[in-house]
Design a protein around this motif. Structure first.
Motif, PDB file in Angstrom:
ATOM      1  N   THR A 552       0.820  -1.345  -0.008  1.00 50.32           N
ATOM      2  CA  THR A 552       0.154   0.105  -0.014  1.00 50.32           C
ATOM      3  C   THR A 552       0.788   1.357   0.145  1.00 50.32           C
ATOM      4  O   THR A 552       2.006   1.302   0.521  1.00 50.32           O
ATOM      5  N   VAL A 553       0.281   2.201  -0.627  1.00 42.51           N
ATOM      6  CA  VAL A 553       1.129   3.571  -0.929  1.00 42.51           C
ATOM      7  C   VAL A 553       0.660   4.677  -0.301  1.00 42.51           C
ATOM      8  O   VAL A 553       1.031   5.466   0.542  1.00 42.51           O
ATOM      9  N   CYS A 554      -0.932   4.815  -0.406  1.00 43.42           N
ATOM     10  CA  CYS A 554      -1.473   6.111   0.056  1.00 43.42           C
ATOM     11  C   CYS A 554      -3.129   6.108  -0.363  1.00 43.42           C
ATOM     12  O   CYS A 554      -3.626   5.118  -1.117  1.00 43.42           O
ATOM     13  N   ASP A 585       0.229  -6.444   0.709  1.00 41.72           N
ATOM     14  CA  ASP A 585       0.652  -6.031   1.748  1.00 41.72           C
ATOM     15  C   ASP A 585       0.265  -4.735   2.522  1.00 41.72           C
ATOM     16  O   ASP A 585       0.516  -3.665   2.139  1.00 41.72           O
ATOM     17  N   HIS A 586      -0.687  -4.762   3.625  1.00 45.59           N
ATOM     18  CA  HIS A 586      -1.093  -3.644   3.985  1.00 45.59           C
ATOM     19  C   HIS A 586      -1.007  -3.729   5.670  1.00 45.59           C
ATOM     20  O   HIS A 586      -0.840  -4.802   6.050  1.00 45.59           O
ATOM     21  N   ASP A 587      -1.551  -2.777   6.234  1.00 49.93           N
ATOM     22  CA  ASP A 587      -1.170  -2.723   7.801  1.00 49.93           C
ATOM     23  C   ASP A 587      -2.859  -3.061   8.282  1.00 49.93           C
ATOM     24  O   ASP A 587      -3.547  -2.161   8.376  1.00 49.93           O
ATOM     25  N   PRO A 588      -3.171  -4.190   8.875  1.00 50.94           N
ATOM     26  CA  PRO A 588      -4.615  -4.521   9.245  1.00 50.94           C
ATOM     27  C   PRO A 588      -5.096  -3.825  10.355  1.00 50.94           C
ATOM     28  O   PRO A 588      -6.130  -3.694  10.715  1.00 50.94           O
ATOM     29  N   ALA A 589      -3.951  -3.175  11.341  1.00 48.32           N
ATOM     30  CA  ALA A 589      -4.208  -2.635  12.490  1.00 48.32           C
ATOM     31  C   ALA A 589      -4.596  -1.085  12.238  1.00 48.32           C
ATOM     32  O   ALA A 589      -5.000  -0.420  13.173  1.00 48.32           O
ATOM     33  N   ALA A 590      -4.308  -0.531  10.895  1.00 51.02           N
ATOM     34  CA  ALA A 590      -4.396   0.927  10.845  1.00 51.02           C
ATOM     35  C   ALA A 590      -5.864   1.279  10.784  1.00 51.02           C
ATOM     36  O   ALA A 590      -6.761   0.585  10.329  1.00 51.02           O
ATOM     37  N   ASN A 591      -5.952   2.618  11.136  1.00 49.31           N
ATOM     38  CA  ASN A 591      -7.338   3.112  11.132  1.00 49.31           C
ATOM     39  C   ASN A 591      -7.540   3.340   9.328  1.00 49.31           C
ATOM     40  O   ASN A 591      -6.873   2.904   8.718  1.00 49.31           O
ATOM     41  N   GLN A 592      -8.855   3.626   9.259  1.00 49.78           N
ATOM     42  CA  GLN A 592      -9.162   4.063   7.932  1.00 49.78           C
ATOM     43  C   GLN A 592      -8.811   2.748   6.919  1.00 49.78           C
ATOM     44  O   GLN A 592      -8.236   2.889   5.859  1.00 49.78           O
ATOM     45  N   GLN A 593      -9.444   1.459   7.276  1.00 48.72           N
ATOM     46  CA  GLN A 593      -9.103   0.369   6.302  1.00 48.72           C
ATOM     47  C   GLN A 593     -10.238   0.713   5.266  1.00 48.72           C
ATOM     48  O   GLN A 593     -11.461   1.359   5.468  1.00 48.72           O
ATOM     49  N   PRO A 594     -10.052   0.428   4.013  1.00 49.15           N
ATOM     50  CA  PRO A 594     -10.907   0.713   2.911  1.00 49.15           C
ATOM     51  C   PRO A 594     -12.162  -0.266   3.034  1.00 49.15           C
ATOM     52  O   PRO A 594     -12.158  -1.354   3.908  1.00 49.15           O
ATOM     53  N   ASP A 595     -13.404   0.396   2.649  1.00 48.03           N
ATOM     54  CA  ASP A 595     -14.725  -0.338   2.765  1.00 48.03           C
ATOM     55  C   ASP A 595     -14.614  -1.677   1.819  1.00 48.03           C
ATOM     56  O   ASP A 595     -15.191  -2.668   2.427  1.00 48.03           O
ATOM     57  N   VAL A 596     -14.002  -1.327   0.625  1.00 45.79           N
ATOM     58  CA  VAL A 596     -13.883  -2.776  -0.247  1.00 45.79           C
ATOM     59  C   VAL A 596     -12.425  -2.929  -0.669  1.00 45.79           C
ATOM     60  O   VAL A 596     -11.583  -1.744  -0.762  1.00 45.79           O
ATOM     61  N   TRP A 597     -12.196  -3.993  -1.212  1.00 51.25           N
ATOM     62  CA  TRP A 597     -10.947  -4.188  -1.666  1.00 51.25           C
ATOM     63  C   TRP A 597     -10.968  -4.869  -3.119  1.00 51.25           C
ATOM     64  O   TRP A 597     -12.092  -5.421  -3.471  1.00 51.25           O
ATOM     65  N   PHE A 598     -10.143  -4.400  -3.995  1.00 51.43           N
ATOM     66  CA  PHE A 598     -10.180  -5.272  -5.318  1.00 51.43           C
ATOM     67  C   PHE A 598      -8.877  -5.787  -5.680  1.00 51.43           C
ATOM     68  O   PHE A 598      -7.833  -6.075  -4.986  1.00 51.43           O
ATOM     69  N   GLU A 599      -9.165  -6.767  -6.589  1.00 49.66           N
ATOM     70  CA  GLU A 599      -7.994  -7.469  -7.343  1.00 49.66           C
ATOM     71  C   GLU A 599      -7.120  -6.640  -7.978  1.00 49.66           C
ATOM     72  O   GLU A 599      -7.592  -5.897  -8.552  1.00 49.66           O
ATOM     73  N   SER A 614       6.155   6.556   6.296  1.00 53.21           N
ATOM     74  CA  SER A 614       4.662   6.313   6.850  1.00 53.21           C
ATOM     75  C   SER A 614       4.561   5.102   7.793  1.00 53.21           C
ATOM     76  O   SER A 614       5.228   4.215   7.625  1.00 53.21           O
ATOM     77  N   PRO A 615       3.871   5.416   8.983  1.00 58.19           N
ATOM     78  CA  PRO A 615       3.821   4.265  10.041  1.00 58.19           C
ATOM     79  C   PRO A 615       2.610   3.300   9.321  1.00 58.19           C
ATOM     80  O   PRO A 615       2.531   2.167  10.007  1.00 58.19           O
ATOM     81  N   VAL A 616       1.836   3.660   8.564  1.00 57.97           N
ATOM     82  CA  VAL A 616       0.856   3.142   7.861  1.00 57.97           C
ATOM     83  C   VAL A 616       0.735   2.275   6.727  1.00 57.97           C
ATOM     84  O   VAL A 616       0.532   1.245   6.544  1.00 57.97           O
ATOM     85  N   TYR A 617       1.513   2.936   5.482  1.00 59.00           N
ATOM     86  CA  TYR A 617       1.789   2.415   4.382  1.00 59.00           C
ATOM     87  C   TYR A 617       3.031   1.501   4.503  1.00 59.00           C
ATOM     88  O   TYR A 617       3.778   1.744   5.296  1.00 59.00           O
ATOM     89  N   ARG A 618       2.997   0.804   3.376  1.00 58.54           N
ATOM     90  CA  ARG A 618       4.070  -0.440   3.443  1.00 58.54           C
ATOM     91  C   ARG A 618       4.882  -0.420   2.250  1.00 58.54           C
ATOM     92  O   ARG A 618       5.945  -1.000   2.335  1.00 58.54           O
TER      93      ARG A 618
END
Ligand SMILES: Nc1ncnc2c1ncn2[C@@H]1O[C@H](COP(=O)(O)OP(=O)(O)OP(=O)(O)O)[C@@H](O)[C@H]1O
Ligand SMILES: [Mg+2]
Ligand SMILES: [Mg+2]
Length: 665
Positions: A552-554, A585-599, A614-618
């Motif tokens: 994840t980037v932003c 590769d994302h941070d599952p503990a971060a706030n603001q998880q997206p509502d939906v994910w895509f392939e 960023s402490p959140v993005y990977r």
């Protein structure tokens, strides 16, 4: 009997998920580590089976021999180990079943043939789920539920099969059969094709033993996800070739030299079959004499490094001869003409665009002179206003139809600007100096008003003159300049490399990081207020070819028109998933998880003010400890000419970041 079988199956799946959930999907290095540290938890253990030392009578090789290697590779994150497993196996295959090595190579990299042939499996998850359900006597809903829980359809396949009471022992699958059937799936089209595909998959699944089902299903999904990058496969092949030469008592190369040579040859002829055959017949050392650049076979284009100022360019080229060219904003077009007169146009990622650009094909006979036989030109195709004799913006080019284009119906005309020649009249030109290649273009091709001309160029070392040329390029509707090494060895054409001998200087991006980025859409956030019925923001990511994961980037919510947002909602909502794929590769503990994910599929070009840790993005966290993220990202356009694996890599992001830090110092 039937009921009993069902009961036993349910139970086994529960226990499978109950205890081993986290272990069934091995995509991330972290998960891999866990598996190594806790071997007692591993549910599915492959029994290592040696490859027969002699070919069996039928010349076939069991698919299980290959999947056992996949299993070993999946269990480690060490690149050297991965390459070794792979090259040992390839080497044994060369000894016992050499004719199967091309198929095995393709199975390792999830392909069915050379990229430029464009043969793709193209089956949706739902087909695999259906086949899995039908072949194991479960319902698609049950399979889906397990899949949501486990995140890996391959793991579900194994669990489902394990619990299935088999009446008879099926004949073992062979590499040959698996490959042929995958090709059959890819080639089937038309009304009955869905059920035909389901049937083929069912038959294969029924014959799977041990871990085979897991890798078969992942191959069907198009992602093996064992951390075996294509780079490693090439290295493994080169090592196996050396071993093979030694066994035959042939002269050969040192491993590193063989590696470089195989990579080099592959850049010029991206066809594993051709390379493997030549290495078997004549040895790795003689590959370059046999396998050469060939009109009709696209090569990966040379790429440029971004720069932020003319002084940076002058620093890089100080003491060298360099030249500046307009940087046109259109679509890369590699134009091929063979000695027999067959003509092709290939895209940046080697897709055949000949059907899409019949007008470019029409140009070819008109630009060649009587002495021009076969050739490869590197060009940019730009939308063109034939009345005003002017370049039109990229947006106009992107309105052209992509399929079934008839020359007569074309409204948006294109102009080809040629900036390189890679092959002419039987001779590859990659190692010639750019100055000589430019002369060959001038000597062997006709200009064609409103259709074909060389890129506008200027050679000067003066900062004022370059500044003036840059301004001029923008007035003439270009993005800026390409500055290239002009003389000497370093001015050769380097296929597939992002080379420091080609620098890009983009006028609009000089204030940012020097270039735009091309990121993959990974997820979305539901809109609020005015954006209630569409997605209001998106999660973007970069590709990491070493781990084969998307990092994840932003989050991005700026730069979209209302029409964009509506279209993206229509385009993406059918693909929406409540959970991310395991290779994101994302941070599952971060706030603001997206509502939906895509392939990961769609690539967008975005702009940023600058980059920050960023402490959140990977993206790039393997290297930097923290991820690199974009500040104030803004959407520019869709990149339909880039697939998700052609997106900006985490490595590139790290480089952008480090450059920014070093400039700030
Ligand atoms: N004179 C030129 N020489 C080389 N490339 C040119 C020239 N004019 C235009 N181009 C185009 O510019 C591209 C390089 O810059 P650009 O930022 O547009 O690349 P990209 O496709 O976004 O890829 P990346 O950002 O990964 O390098 C080339 O691939 C080519 O399509
Ligand atoms: Mg471009
Ligand atoms: Mg770019």
């Amino acid at each position: 009997m039937h009921r009993l079988g069902r009961f036993a199956m349910q139970k086994s799946i529960e226990s499978f998920f109950g205890q081993k959930r986290a272990l069934a999907t091995k995509a991330s290095p972290a998960a891999k580590k866990q598996r190594i540290e806790a071997p007692e938890q591993v549910e599915v253990k492959a029994e290592p089976k040696p490859v027969d030392s002699k070919p069996d009578a039928s010349g076939t090789l069991e698919y299980g021999d290959l999947t056992n290697v996949f299993d070993k590779i999946e269990a480690t994150t060490k690149r050297l180990e991965i390459t070794k497993y792979c090259s040992d196996f390839f080497s044994r295959v060369l000894e016992t079943h050499p004719h199967l090595l091309p198929q095995i190579t393709y199975l390792c990299i999830n392909r069915l043939g050379p990229d430029y042939e464009g043969l793709e499996l193209g089956i949706g998850e739902s087909i695999i789920i259906k086949a899995l359900a039908e072949s194991t006597g479960r319902t698609p809903a049950q399979i889906k539920k397990d899949y949501n829980q486990l995140g890996d359809l391959g793991g579900v396949a194994i669990a489902s099969k394990k619990s299935q009471a088999t009446m008879f022992k099926p004949k073992p699958l062979t590499v040959d059969i698996v490959f042929k059937r995958l090709v059959e799936i890819a080639k089937s089209s038309g009304q009955q094709s869905q059920s035909k595909k389901v049937n083929i998959i069912k038959q294969l699944l029924v014959s799977c033993r041990g871990v085979e089902a897991k890798y078969l299903v992942r191959s069907l999904e198009g992602k093996l996800r064992i951390g075996l990058a294509e780079k490693s496969v090439l290295v493994a092949l080169s090592q196996a070739f050396v071993q093979h030469d030694l066994r035959l008592g042939r002269e050969t190369l040192a491993p590193e030299a063989a590696e470089d040579l195989v990579k080099d040859v592959f850049c010029q002829m991206p066809n594993y079959e051709t390379i493997i055959e030549a290495a078997i017949n004549g040895g790795v050392k003689h590959l370059p004499e046999v396998v050469k650049l060939t009109p009709g076979v696209p090569l990966k284009p040379m790429l440029a490094k971004p720069t932020k100022s003319i002084t940076e360019v002058l620093d890089r080229f100080s003491g060298e001869k360099f030249t500046c060219e307009y940087k046109y904003d259109g679509e890369r077009a590699q134009v091929h003409c063979t000695a027999s007169g067959s003509m092709h146009v290939y895209s940046r990622n080697m897709e055949d665009m000949s059907q899409r650009y019949p007008d470019i094909i029409d140009i070819i006979p008109k630009i060649r002179t009587p002495k021009t036989v076969d050739f490869i030109l590197d060009c940019e195709a730009v939308a063109w206003d034939t009345a005003q004799h002017k370049i039109l913006p990229f947006q106009v080019l992107s309105t052209r139809k992509r399929k079934d284009v008839e020359s007569g119906d074309i409204k948006v005309k294109v102009h080809l600007f040629v900036f390189d020649i890679l092959y002419l009249n039987g001779e590859p030109l990659l190692t010639k100096a750019l100055s000589e290649r430019r002369q060959l273009i001038a000597d062997n091709f006709n200009l064609l008003a409103d259709q074909f001309s060389p890129a506008v160029s200027m050679t000067s070392e003066s900062i004022e003159e370059i500044q003036h040329f840059l301004d001029q390029s923008v007035k003439d509707s270009c993005e800026g300049l390409m500055i290239k090494m002009y003389e000497g060895q370093e001015s050769g054409y380097e296929p597939s490399k992002r080379s420091r001998n080609w620098l890009k200087l983009k006028k609009d991006y000089l204030d940012g990081v020097g270039d735009s980025l091309d990121l993959v859409v990974l997820g979305a956030y539901f809109g609020r207020g005015k954006r209630t019925n569409v997605y209001g923001g998106f999660l973007l990511g970069a590709y990491n070819p070493d781990t084969e994961e998307y990092e994840t980037v932003c989050k991005i919510g700026t730069g979209f028109s209302e029409a964009d947002l509506e279209r993206f909602h229509q385009l993406l909502s059918p693909l929406a998933d409540p959970k991310p794929k395991s290779y994101i590769d994302h941070d599952p503990a971060a706030n603001q998880q997206p509502d939906v994910w895509f392939e990961p599929k769609h690539v967008w070009e975005v702009l940023t003010a600058d980059l920050s840790l960023s402490p959140v993005y990977r993206a790039g966290h393997h290297e930097l400890g923290k991820g690199v993220s974009l500040r104030f990202p803004r959407f520019i356009r869709e990149r339909e000419d880039k697939g998700p694996e052609d997106s900006t890599t985490s490595d590139q992001l790290v480089q952008f970041y480090q450059r920014q830090v070093s400039i700030a110092d």
